[in-house]
Motif scaffolding. Structure first.
Motif, PDB file in Angstrom:
ATOM      1  N   UNK A 139     -60.889   5.755  22.886  1.00 20.70           N
ATOM      2  CA  UNK A 139     -60.522   6.639  24.187  1.00 20.70           C
ATOM      3  C   UNK A 139     -60.581   5.713  25.334  1.00 20.70           C
ATOM      4  N   UNK A 140     -60.601   6.371  26.374  1.00 25.84           N
ATOM      5  CA  UNK A 140     -60.816   5.504  27.781  1.00 25.84           C
ATOM      6  C   UNK A 140     -62.374   4.989  27.581  1.00 25.84           C
ATOM      7  N   UNK A 141     -62.257   3.872  28.208  1.00 27.45           N
ATOM      8  CA  UNK A 141     -63.524   3.064  27.917  1.00 27.45           C
ATOM      9  C   UNK A 141     -63.877   2.457  29.445  1.00 27.45           C
ATOM     10  N   UNK A 142     -64.982   3.022  29.872  1.00 22.75           N
ATOM     11  CA  UNK A 142     -65.589   2.843  31.389  1.00 22.75           C
ATOM     12  C   UNK A 142     -66.808   1.960  31.333  1.00 22.75           C
ATOM     13  N   UNK A 143     -66.912   0.917  32.082  1.00 26.39           N
ATOM     14  CA  UNK A 143     -68.065   0.292  32.489  1.00 26.39           C
ATOM     15  C   UNK A 143     -68.539   0.087  33.912  1.00 26.39           C
ATOM     16  N   UNK A 144     -69.682  -0.211  34.192  1.00 23.64           N
ATOM     17  CA  UNK A 144     -71.018   0.264  33.326  1.00 23.64           C
ATOM     18  C   UNK A 144     -71.148   1.831  33.120  1.00 23.64           C
ATOM     19  N   UNK A 145     -72.034   2.260  32.290  1.00 23.69           N
ATOM     20  CA  UNK A 145     -72.254   3.488  32.113  1.00 23.69           C
ATOM     21  C   UNK A 145     -73.215   3.910  33.544  1.00 23.69           C
ATOM     22  N   UNK A 146     -74.186   3.127  33.715  1.00 17.95           N
ATOM     23  CA  UNK A 146     -74.863   3.350  34.883  1.00 17.95           C
ATOM     24  C   UNK A 146     -74.978   2.138  35.698  1.00 17.95           C
ATOM     25  N   UNK A 147     -74.952   2.418  36.954  1.00 18.71           N
ATOM     26  CA  UNK A 147     -74.950   1.452  37.941  1.00 18.71           C
ATOM     27  C   UNK A 147     -75.976   1.831  39.357  1.00 18.71           C
ATOM     28  N   UNK A 148     -77.024   1.165  39.349  1.00 15.98           N
ATOM     29  CA  UNK A 148     -77.989   1.465  40.501  1.00 15.98           C
ATOM     30  C   UNK A 148     -77.907   0.034  41.540  1.00 15.98           C
ATOM     31  N   UNK A 149     -77.709   0.418  42.636  1.00 11.49           N
ATOM     32  CA  UNK A 149     -77.499  -0.729  43.657  1.00 11.49           C
ATOM     33  C   UNK A 149     -78.252  -0.320  44.960  1.00 11.49           C
ATOM     34  N   UNK A 150     -78.361  -1.327  45.719  1.00 12.52           N
ATOM     35  CA  UNK A 150     -79.034  -0.783  47.281  1.00 12.52           C
ATOM     36  C   UNK A 150     -77.597  -0.989  48.104  1.00 12.52           C
ATOM     37  N   UNK A 151     -77.976  -0.058  49.038  1.00 13.72           N
ATOM     38  CA  UNK A 151     -76.950  -0.167  49.921  1.00 13.72           C
ATOM     39  C   UNK A 151     -76.474  -1.129  50.771  1.00 13.72           C
ATOM     40  N   UNK A 152     -75.325  -1.302  51.025  1.00  8.23           N
ATOM     41  CA  UNK A 152     -74.608  -2.555  51.337  1.00  8.23           C
ATOM     42  C   UNK A 152     -74.048  -3.397  50.321  1.00  8.23           C
ATOM     43  N   UNK A 153     -74.419  -3.196  49.100  1.00 14.82           N
ATOM     44  CA  UNK A 153     -73.906  -4.359  48.012  1.00 14.82           C
ATOM     45  C   UNK A 153     -72.568  -3.559  47.509  1.00 14.82           C
ATOM     46  N   UNK A 154     -71.802  -4.641  47.157  1.00 13.36           N
ATOM     47  CA  UNK A 154     -70.445  -4.412  46.517  1.00 13.36           C
ATOM     48  C   UNK A 154     -70.675  -3.822  44.893  1.00 13.36           C
ATOM     49  N   UNK A 155     -69.987  -2.773  44.638  1.00 14.61           N
ATOM     50  CA  UNK A 155     -69.951  -2.099  43.439  1.00 14.61           C
ATOM     51  C   UNK A 155     -68.456  -2.321  42.852  1.00 14.61           C
ATOM     52  N   UNK A 156     -68.303  -2.657  41.488  1.00 11.35           N
ATOM     53  CA  UNK A 156     -67.019  -2.601  40.704  1.00 11.35           C
ATOM     54  C   UNK A 156     -67.262  -1.904  39.600  1.00 11.35           C
ATOM     55  N   UNK A 157     -66.491  -0.717  39.498  1.00  8.03           N
ATOM     56  CA  UNK A 157     -66.206   0.068  38.398  1.00  8.03           C
ATOM     57  C   UNK A 157     -65.159  -0.403  37.415  1.00  8.03           C
ATOM     58  N   UNK A 158     -65.280  -0.357  36.173  1.00  7.66           N
ATOM     59  CA  UNK A 158     -64.139  -0.837  35.441  1.00  7.66           C
ATOM     60  C   UNK A 158     -63.728   0.373  34.459  1.00  7.66           C
ATOM     61  N   UNK A 159     -62.306   0.133  34.043  1.00  2.00           N
ATOM     62  CA  UNK A 159     -61.792   1.160  33.094  1.00  2.00           C
ATOM     63  C   UNK A 159     -60.828   0.700  32.115  1.00  2.00           C
ATOM     64  N   UNK A 160     -60.632   0.860  31.099  1.00  2.00           N
ATOM     65  CA  UNK A 160     -59.552   0.433  30.085  1.00  2.00           C
ATOM     66  C   UNK A 160     -59.082   1.865  29.660  1.00  2.00           C
ATOM     67  N   UNK A 161     -57.714   2.076  29.995  1.00  2.00           N
ATOM     68  CA  UNK A 161     -57.299   3.256  29.411  1.00  2.00           C
ATOM     69  C   UNK A 161     -56.712   3.355  28.096  1.00  2.00           C
TER      70      UNK A 161
END
Lengths: 115, 117
Positions: free
Chosen positions: A3-25
């Motif tokens: 199916x569609x694959x996303x990563x990570x499942x959970x992400x905890x970060x501090x305000x101001x940080x960069x976050x990258x969410x990934x997806x494979x359709x």
């Protein structure tokens, strides 16, 4: 089929940080969507792509959010800088051509917590 | 204006009974599609059933059926013989052809269903 694959499942970060969410359709799906789910606003469409081209990004909350789809099998949603109000579950979904009744197939989501 | 309205924030049903989850929609299009999704506590979104605006018969998928009343713009989900595993959030969604046919799904706020033993 995977199916569609996303990563990570959970992400905890501090305000101001960069976050990258990934997806494979799902292979062969021409459309890719990014949704955000919160208690207050429910499921909101952020952006979607057709054949790797962004079609409608009117749901992207602000310039801190950006999404790319460099090829048919990969997409990213980036938040820079992140803020606590970005905490939500982010879903990626894919679909075949809209000229049939094919539904959106969702990934399992990424739960983002910004502290 | 809300495109998709689910008026029941929460519902409960006894195991093995049938339950109807309400959904009304607002569109001026003649061609549109209606979908129901299930979201269990684990969080994934599971597609359940689809109804096209030109479909003459109500859609059915196993224990799920869609009570489609076009004139009333309602697309209620009926779950027969409820099971404990049916406890979840249920979302109604619509795709309008006027959105360029680009397969944008607009979701309702959802209904939380609890199945009691």
């Amino acid at each position: 089929d995977a199916g569609v694959i996303q990563s990570p499942r959970h992400e905890v970060t501090e305000m101001g940080q960069e976050v990258t969410l990934r997806c494979k359709p799902i292979s062969g799906h021409d459309y890719l969507f990014w949704y955000r789910q919160t208690m207050m606003r429910g499921l909101e469409l952020l952006i979607y792509f057709n054949n790797n081209v962004p079609i409608d990004d009117s749901g992207m909350p602000e310039d801190r959010f950006s999404a790319k789809m460099p090829n048919a099998s990969f997409s990213t949603l980036k938040i820079q800088p992140s803020e606590p109000r970005d905490s939500a579950v982010y879903f990626c979904a894919s679909s075949q051509s809209p000229r049939n009744n094919s539904p959106l197939h969702f990934g399992n989501g990424t739960r983002l917590t910004v502290t | 204006a809300q495109k998709i309205t689910q008026t029941q924030p929460g519902m409960f049903v006894q195991e093995k009974e049938a339950v109807t989850l309400d959904c009304t929609y607002d569109t001026s299009d003649q061609s549109y599609g209606l979908f129901w999704y299930k979201q269990p506590s684990s969080g994934e979104m599971i597609f359940l059933i689809y109804q096209g605006s030109y479909d003459e018969q109500n859609a059915t998928e196993g224990r799920y059926s869609l009570n489609f009343q076009k004139a009333r713009k309602s697309a209620n989900l009926v779950i027969s013989a409820s099971q404990l595993g049916d406890s979840a959030m249920y979302f109604c969604a619509m795709r309008e052809a006027s959105s360029g046919g680009y397969n944008k799904l607009i979701f309702g706020a959802g209904t939380r269903l609890a199945v009691h033993p």
